[in-house]
Design an enzyme around this catalytic site. Structure first.
Site, PDB file in Angstrom:
ATOM      1  N   SER A 232     -24.446  18.942   3.613  1.00 18.94           N
ATOM      2  CA  SER A 232     -24.160  17.638   4.188  1.00 18.94           C
ATOM      3  C   SER A 232     -25.107  17.326   5.357  1.00 18.94           C
ATOM      4  CB  SER A 232     -22.682  17.598   4.605  1.00 18.94           C
ATOM      5  OG  SER A 232     -22.241  16.303   4.850  1.00 18.94           O
ATOM      6  N   ASP A 453     -21.233  11.518  -5.276  1.00 20.30           N
ATOM      7  CA  ASP A 453     -20.904  11.949  -3.910  1.00 20.30           C
ATOM      8  C   ASP A 453     -20.894  10.719  -3.009  1.00 20.30           C
ATOM      9  OD1 ASP A 453     -21.004  12.935  -1.257  1.00 20.30           O
ATOM     10  OD2 ASP A 453     -22.095  14.727  -1.874  1.00 20.30           O
ATOM     11  N   HIS A 482     -18.009  16.238  -2.694  1.00 15.45           N
ATOM     12  CA  HIS A 482     -19.083  16.318  -1.707  1.00 15.45           C
ATOM     13  C   HIS A 482     -19.414  17.762  -1.365  1.00 15.45           C
ATOM     14  CE1 HIS A 482     -21.533  15.575   1.763  1.00 15.45           C
ATOM     15  NE2 HIS A 482     -20.632  16.020   2.618  1.00 15.45           N
TER      16      HIS A 482
END
Length: 553
Positions: A232, A453, A482
């Site tokens: 991320s 995502d 995610h």
């Protein structure tokens, strides 16, 4: 607005490049200063790390050791005030001939604690009879300001915007009045941040600062190169590191890649559209299983019930007076459904039990899971990084126009996300010029992305792949989860393991698309959810905590 931000950054860079040429005397002075700075940096980077016992039970059980290393608060003053970065290490278990070096890991956020991620190696599958994870020293760390690092940034642990009794997210007027509910909350938070972080750390929280800290960790561990695994926001940190220290990177894994074109205002707007798409996918899934949840047989029916319930709770919150659950709390209670398919069944149960059985306790539990109320360290660091990485629009008219337009087509989280970030309009530390993300010779990169995502939309991976010539992208088709690698998708996990074992990536092909495709894990079904739901791994818990306080990349 994204174009405006990038043009502003470019203009500032040009200004730097057109500074006057120094005189000979100035050049000599600068040369002496540079030599002193290099001497200080060299001395600091060669001090051995003093490893000791970890305080975390899970790290102790994993055989990890922990330490704290000093880095400059201000990297332009390497001999000035020092702060401490907490690090952990799970050492390699293979023979020296099979050792692959150190692997730094970041879970995302920004603001997520990564100290516990030194256990990640045990989740890497064995390949071809080889212990792949055991070939690396796995290094977890809490970035500056986070968790066990010193100082830990905190603004207001009882921040009203993270607790109960929240105001309606959607503004009732286009006028920004500091005495109105949300402006009052966000401005009070920035005031608290300024008052409670007087040591100056808020001025030195950028991703570039963290990348330099990572490089110091590498130096202190005595390695000329390092490997890196970023989830991320950790992928943006990796992009920045790669643009600053390309020769120090060996192998790189990105999972859920941030789009550098939108850092950070534009990326947040892009999230709003993607999360709305994903919650509608969830609504359709609930409708498909109406025999289990009794919330409607069509996506539209479930969607209408969801928003009708939200609006009713804004008008008449439920729960005790000090813990009222209204429309804002309803919205955030279901946040995980937009992030992780593994939460779909539990949250559908919450939705169903509230509608059909008036189960307020279940709703309260889901809300608390999603908020982390009572510890604002992660939120304070999130803002500390994002608000200073790059200048945000300061005009409320711009914010109102942009978010209102998106809310009209994507009402799920748009205004919640806007207020979560609105403190960046008046943050008590200056913004900086963002790092220009570019390939200066990175030798190897493997990227993973689920194509639906929402937190880091798929176009970001395509953009980063385009920028790095030695990057290969694995797309997980139709997946809405995610940053979920090393969690049971064999196609993905084995590709990562092969790369970490041999350095071989999927062959890069021409064109603006992925280089390999994997199927997403099957969506859950209510009747088999109990059988499917294995206990969450420690790594899953860490990643969820790092990446889902409201809407975070």
């Amino acid at each position: 607005m994204r174009k405006t931000l990038l043009c502003t950054a470019a203009a500032i860079s040009l200004t730097v490049l057109t500074l006057a040429v120094p005189t000979v005397a100035q050049a000599k002075t600068a040369s002496v200063a540079t030599a002193k700075t290099a001497s200080v940096a060299t001395a600091a980077s060669t001090i051995p790390v003093s490893w000791g016992a970890c305080s975390s039970t899970s790290l102790k059980n994993a055989g990890a050791e922990c330490a704290k290393i000093s880095v400059p608060l201000d990297w332009s003053k390497p001999s000035g005030t020092q702060i401490k970065i907490a690090i952990s290490r799970v050492k390699h278990t293979v023979p020296a001939s099979q050792y692959q070096g150190i692997m730094l890991v970041n879970p995302g956020g920004p603001g997520g604690s990564g100290l516990g991620l030194s256990v990640l190696g045990k989740y890497v599958p064995d390949r071809h009879g080889k212990d792949v994870g055991g070939a690396y020293d796995w290094i977890g760390f809490d970035p500056r300001g986070v968790g066990s690092s010193e100082p830990a940034v905190s603004c207001n642990p009882t921040y009203p915007g993270a607790g109960y009794n929240r105001p309606n997210y959607v503004p009732s007027t286009s006028t920004y009045n500091i005495s109105d509910p949300w402006p009052s909350i966000t401005n009070k938070y920035t005031t608290d941040c300024a008052a409670n972080n007087s040591a100056g750390i808020l001025r030195h929280m950028t991703t570039k600062d963290v990348a330099k800290d990572m490089n110091r960790i590498r130096q202190r561990l005595g390695r000329s190169q390092m490997n890196y695994y970023g989830f991320s926001y950790g992928t943006y940190l990796g992009q920045v590191y790669a643009s600053m220290f390309p020769n120090q990177l060996r192998r790189v894994v990105f999972d859920g890649t941030v789009d550098p074109r939108g850092v950070w205002y534009g990326d947040n707007l892009d999230q709003d559209v993607a999360f709305d798409r994903n919650i509608n996918i969830w609504f359709a899934w609930i409708a498909k299983h109406d025999d289990a949840y009794h919330l409607g047989t069509t996506k539209t029916g479930v969607k209408n019930l969801f928003y009708k319930t939200r609006d009713a709770l804004y008008a008449n919150p439920v729960g005790p007076s000090d813990k009222k659950l209204g429309g804002a709390e309803w919205t955030d209670a279901f946040l995980y459904a937009g992030y992780y398919q593994s939460t779909w069944t539990d949250l559908a149960d919450v939705f169903s039990s509230f509608i059909n059985n008036n189960d307020v306790d279940a709703l309260d539990g889901a809300f608390l899971d999603a908020t982390g109320y009572g510890d604002d360290n992660g939120y304070a660091v999130y803002l500390g990084v994002q608000c200073t990485d790059v200048a945000w629009p300061t005009s409320w008219t711009t914010w109102y126009k942009d978010n209102s337009a998106i809310n009209a087509i994507a009402p799920y989280e748009t205004w919640s996300n806007a207020w979560y970030n609105e403190s960046c309009r008046h943050w008590p530390a200056p913004a900086h010029v963002p790092m220009r993300i570019k390939d200066l010779g990175v030798k190897s990169m493997l990227m993973i992305e689920e194509t639906l995502d929402a937190a880091t939309p798929y176009p970001g991976s395509l953009e980063v792949r385009k920028r790095f010539a030695k990057a290969s992208l694995v797309a997980v088709t139709s997946g809405t989860t995610h940053a979920n690698s090393l969690n049971g998708n064999a196609c993905v996990d084995n590709t990562i393991a092969d790369y970490l074992l041999t350095g071989v990536r999927p062959r890069r092909t021409s064109g603006n698309h992925a280089d390999k495709y994997c199927k997403a894990l099957p969506t859950p079904t209510p009747e088999t959810a109990a059988k499917q739901a294995a206990p969450q791994s420690q790594i899953s818990k860490l990643l969820i905590k790092a990446n889902t306080h409201m809407l975070r990349p």
